[in-house]
Structures are given as structure tokens and as C-alpha cells.
Design a protein around this motif. Sequence first.
Motif, PDB file in Angstrom:
ATOM      1  N   ILE A 266      -3.742  -3.652  -9.845  1.00  0.00           N
ATOM      2  CA  ILE A 266      -3.482  -2.894  -8.807  1.00  0.00           C
ATOM      3  C   ILE A 266      -3.343  -3.583  -7.527  1.00  0.00           C
ATOM      4  O   ILE A 266      -2.649  -3.676  -6.471  1.00  0.00           O
ATOM      5  CB  ILE A 266      -4.311  -1.746  -8.603  1.00  0.00           C
ATOM      6  CG1 ILE A 266      -4.351  -0.914 -10.097  1.00  0.00           C
ATOM      7  CG2 ILE A 266      -3.996  -0.843  -7.628  1.00  0.00           C
ATOM      8  CD1 ILE A 266      -5.276   0.254 -10.038  1.00  0.00           C
TER       9      ILE A 266
ATOM     10  N   LEU B 261       2.323   2.446  -3.348  1.00  0.00           N
ATOM     11  CA  LEU B 261       1.179   2.482  -4.450  1.00  0.00           C
ATOM     12  C   LEU B 261       1.663   3.877  -5.213  1.00  0.00           C
ATOM     13  O   LEU B 261       1.405   3.911  -6.280  1.00  0.00           O
ATOM     14  CB  LEU B 261      -0.101   2.395  -4.045  1.00  0.00           C
ATOM     15  CG  LEU B 261      -0.582   1.086  -3.912  1.00  0.00           C
ATOM     16  CD1 LEU B 261      -2.194   1.216  -3.532  1.00  0.00           C
ATOM     17  CD2 LEU B 261      -0.385   0.117  -5.013  1.00  0.00           C
TER      18      LEU B 261
ATOM     19  N   GLU C  38      -0.515  -5.745  -6.494  1.00  0.00           N
ATOM     20  CA  GLU C  38       0.667  -4.760  -6.215  1.00  0.00           C
ATOM     21  C   GLU C  38       0.596  -4.884  -4.517  1.00  0.00           C
ATOM     22  O   GLU C  38       1.517  -4.766  -3.717  1.00  0.00           O
ATOM     23  CB  GLU C  38       0.561  -3.562  -7.006  1.00  0.00           C
ATOM     24  CG  GLU C  38       1.025  -3.374  -8.245  1.00  0.00           C
ATOM     25  CD  GLU C  38       2.537  -3.556  -8.292  1.00  0.00           C
ATOM     26  OE1 GLU C  38       3.323  -3.262  -7.534  1.00  0.00           O
ATOM     27  OE2 GLU C  38       2.782  -4.603  -9.277  1.00  0.00           O
ATOM     28  N   ILE C  39      -0.680  -5.033  -3.898  1.00  0.00           N
ATOM     29  CA  ILE C  39      -0.933  -4.999  -2.583  1.00  0.00           C
ATOM     30  C   ILE C  39      -0.737  -6.305  -1.880  1.00  0.00           C
ATOM     31  O   ILE C  39       0.099  -6.677  -1.026  1.00  0.00           O
ATOM     32  CB  ILE C  39      -2.160  -4.344  -2.194  1.00  0.00           C
ATOM     33  CG1 ILE C  39      -2.345  -3.047  -2.845  1.00  0.00           C
ATOM     34  CG2 ILE C  39      -2.302  -4.365  -0.778  1.00  0.00           C
ATOM     35  CD1 ILE C  39      -3.428  -2.271  -2.607  1.00  0.00           C
TER      36      ILE C  39
ATOM     37  N   ILE D  90       0.798  -1.231   0.060  1.00  0.00           N
ATOM     38  CA  ILE D  90      -0.094   0.152   0.021  1.00  0.00           C
ATOM     39  C   ILE D  90       0.940   1.258   0.041  1.00  0.00           C
ATOM     40  O   ILE D  90       0.598   2.234  -0.780  1.00  0.00           O
ATOM     41  CB  ILE D  90      -0.972  -0.029   1.016  1.00  0.00           C
ATOM     42  CG1 ILE D  90      -2.055  -1.121   0.922  1.00  0.00           C
ATOM     43  CG2 ILE D  90      -1.619   1.376   1.433  1.00  0.00           C
ATOM     44  CD1 ILE D  90      -2.979  -1.323   2.319  1.00  0.00           C
TER      45      ILE D  90
ATOM     46  N   LEU E 143      -0.582   4.523  -8.904  1.00  0.00           N
ATOM     47  CA  LEU E 143      -1.342   3.422  -8.830  1.00  0.00           C
ATOM     48  C   LEU E 143      -2.401   3.807  -7.660  1.00  0.00           C
ATOM     49  O   LEU E 143      -3.740   3.647  -7.959  1.00  0.00           O
ATOM     50  CB  LEU E 143      -0.972   2.178  -8.358  1.00  0.00           C
ATOM     51  CG  LEU E 143      -0.048   1.544  -9.411  1.00  0.00           C
ATOM     52  CD1 LEU E 143       0.168   0.082  -9.056  1.00  0.00           C
ATOM     53  CD2 LEU E 143      -0.435   1.462 -10.804  1.00  0.00           C
ATOM     54  N   HIS E 144      -2.224   4.618  -6.581  1.00  0.00           N
ATOM     55  CA  HIS E 144      -3.021   5.120  -5.525  1.00  0.00           C
ATOM     56  C   HIS E 144      -4.169   5.876  -6.177  1.00  0.00           C
ATOM     57  O   HIS E 144      -5.264   6.039  -5.936  1.00  0.00           O
ATOM     58  CB  HIS E 144      -2.469   5.531  -4.569  1.00  0.00           C
ATOM     59  CG  HIS E 144      -1.862   7.095  -4.573  1.00  0.00           C
ATOM     60  ND1 HIS E 144      -0.874   7.170  -5.217  1.00  0.00           N
ATOM     61  CD2 HIS E 144      -2.378   8.094  -3.991  1.00  0.00           C
ATOM     62  CE1 HIS E 144      -0.751   8.498  -5.385  1.00  0.00           C
ATOM     63  NE2 HIS E 144      -1.586   8.942  -4.619  1.00  0.00           N
TER      64      HIS E 144
END
Length: 429
Positions: free
Chosen positions: A321, A200, A324-325, A197, A288-289
Motif C-alpha cells: 500500500i 488509493l 502505491e503512495i 494518496i 486500499l484506503h
Amino acid sequence: MDDISTSTLLITLAILILLSAYFSSSETGLMSINRYRLKHLENEGHKGALRVQKLIARPDRLIGLILIGNNLVNIGATTVATIICVRLYGDIWGPVVVTVGLTLIILIFAEVTPKTLAALYPEKVSFASSFILLPLLTLFYPFVYFINGITNGILVLLRISPLNDDGQNLSREELRTVVHEAGAMIPQKHQDMLVGILDLEKVTAEDIMVPRSDIVSIDINDDWKDIQRQLVNAQHTRVLLYRDSIDDAVGFVHMRDALRLLSKDQFTKASLLRAVREIYFTPESTPLHTLMYQFQAAKERIGLVVDEYGDIQGLVTLEDILEEIIGDFTTSIVPDHSKEAHVQQDGSVLVDGSANLRELNKEMDWNFPTEGPKTLNGLILEHLEDIPDANISVRIHGYPIEIIEIKDNMIKSVRVLPTYYSMPNEEDN
């Protein structure tokens, strides 16, 4: 003082040293207590945390109170010790003995030992000492206020705010360190998610997008039977439709809509075009965030990535996305990037030239630079500044790489050797 017995003076000295130890341990405990755990306990209504929070809300007053008390008892201890030593050793040796002896006693019993204990158990020491410090702060408030007024005035002259608490805010990198230092308190999987997170903001749509050449799409101008065959064999729930070139994208068709049309015997090219959904476009530099919030606001799950000229560069999904977390989804029916890296018996790895560098770094625990080119092909071409021939060896960022196949001006496959491997005719980075 001459009327007071030596034994009474010794007891008084011991009490003063204990008080000095109390003030020393209180200072260390209150200054080293974990502010975030304290805030958590305060929110839960912990009485000790509430008392401590009142004390450290104004650190200038707290330090002033502790130093006033510590200096008073230390000066008192020096006076009493001097009287005792003069009685026992005379006017000449008494001051010498008190200087050496009291220094050692205060260092050991009133400074080092209590401060070490407070540093090891800051919560226990702070919660206990707050019982006494809060009433003392009320009792000596005028004196503390006077001393703080002078010291704060000096700080203001130096252009320093005594109420500055900027140091209490954690940066992203500091927060990352806190997560890693949590150890067993936070499972490794959860640590990876939290760090994901935090990352991001540093990762853009370009970093995770499916490259333009790998987008599964259908030319709506193809023969209708070919279109039907491609839809039947599609492994995705959404397929991009375009006219002649992917730059002339029409929209995404959801397989559910195609099945609905088929069930109603309305499955024609015209009805398929009416069923397409509007395309969501996003710049390749979008963090991304931000992209995740945009997807949420637009109620989208998929979008096309465009460059500064508006040309389509790739495709990005909400799933990309999320991966990625939390890492790759094992339920995906589409093979992930591991198909692009094959470990050989000799320890080398055969890698597709189009493999994404970030994905390779994560899967293979490599450390290729990701600030520039996004693929291994791009990284090698940037390094060589030319299109190489096959069987050329190069070392990039410490990794020996042998180019295996060149096709259509692109590096199709390479062999990444163990970092300790030395190759003849190797061009180093």
C-alpha cells in the motif's frame, strides 16, 4: 450647470472615470482571487485577507455594492460628458460625440485595462480595495439590502439559493489538477505522493496483491528438514504456513520467532505451529484506503486476499500500500516486478505473462487497460477468448504483442514491440 466651467467638468469627468475603474478592478480582483490561498492567509491573521473574507462571505451583497457604485459613477460620467460635448460641439453633434467618445474611454480606461490588471494581480487589488469597500458597504447597507432583497427573491423563485457555495468544494479530479498545476511549488516526488494518496480509493487489494501462485509458503506437513531448509532460505520476515493446500492456511510465522525458538533449542514442528500468528483476511474488492485503516486498527502488516467464495487469491502487505503512495522501496532484498520485463536492443520488451498490468504501466510507461484482467496473460486470453499457440501475434490497445511461450495452459512469456511496429498475420484489437 451653466455656471460650472468646462475645466471643472473635465476634472469631474476624469474623477468619475477613475472611480469607475476602481469599481471594475475591485469586482474582478475579488471574484478571481484564489479562495484557498485567501483562506491560508486568513488563518495566518493577514489583515487584508480578513477584510476580503468579510466581503466575499456574502457575494450577493458585494456584487450589489460594486454595481451600485459603478452604475452611479458611469451615469454621472455620462451626464457630465454630455454637458461638455454639447458646449463644445452643439446640440446636434454633441450627443454623437459623447456616445462614441465616452464608450471608448470607459471601455479602455474603466473596464478592459483595470480588469486585466486586477486579473493579473487579484490579491494586491483586492487587499487595497477592501479598505474602501468595507466602509462603503456599511454606508450604503440599507440600499444594498433593498436591492439584494429583490434580486434574492427572484433567485428563490427560480429555485436558486443565493448562499449556495457548493462550487467551492473540490472533487478528487479537481484536486489532482491542482496538485499537477502546482509546478515548482511542490516537488515532483511530492506531487506523485499526493496523487498516489488520491488514487488509493480507486485501487483495490486485488490490484496490488501478490498472486496466489507467487506466495512464498511452506507446507507444515513436509519433512521437518525440508521445512528448516525453506525457513533458512526464506527472503521474507513472515512466511505463510499451510497444510497440504494453501487454502488450508495455518498462519504466518515470523522469522524472529523461529530464531528465538532455535536459540532455546525448542525448534520443533509443534513449537513452530504454536508460534504462528493469526491470519488477517480481506476481500479482493477492498479499496486500499480502507485496507490501510483496517491494518492500522487491527495492528496488522500483512493479510490474505479472498474472493467472494472465500478462496485465497493472493497476499497483500502494508508495504504494498505504501508503495502505491511513495513508489517502490529500493531497500527490498526481493527483486521487484522489473525482473518480469527485459528491454531488448531492438526496442522490444520481453515480459513474463504473469506480470501485473498496473506495475507494467507504471514501470514501462505503457497504457494497458486495468479495469478487467490484472495480468498480461489474463488480458491476452480475454482478448483472444482462447488459449493461443506460440508465435501468434496480436495487437491490444495499440501494442503489438508476440506470444513466445505457452506452458500449462498459460502464456509464460511475450514480446511487446514498439507501437509503430507492424507484424504479419497480426490480429488487431
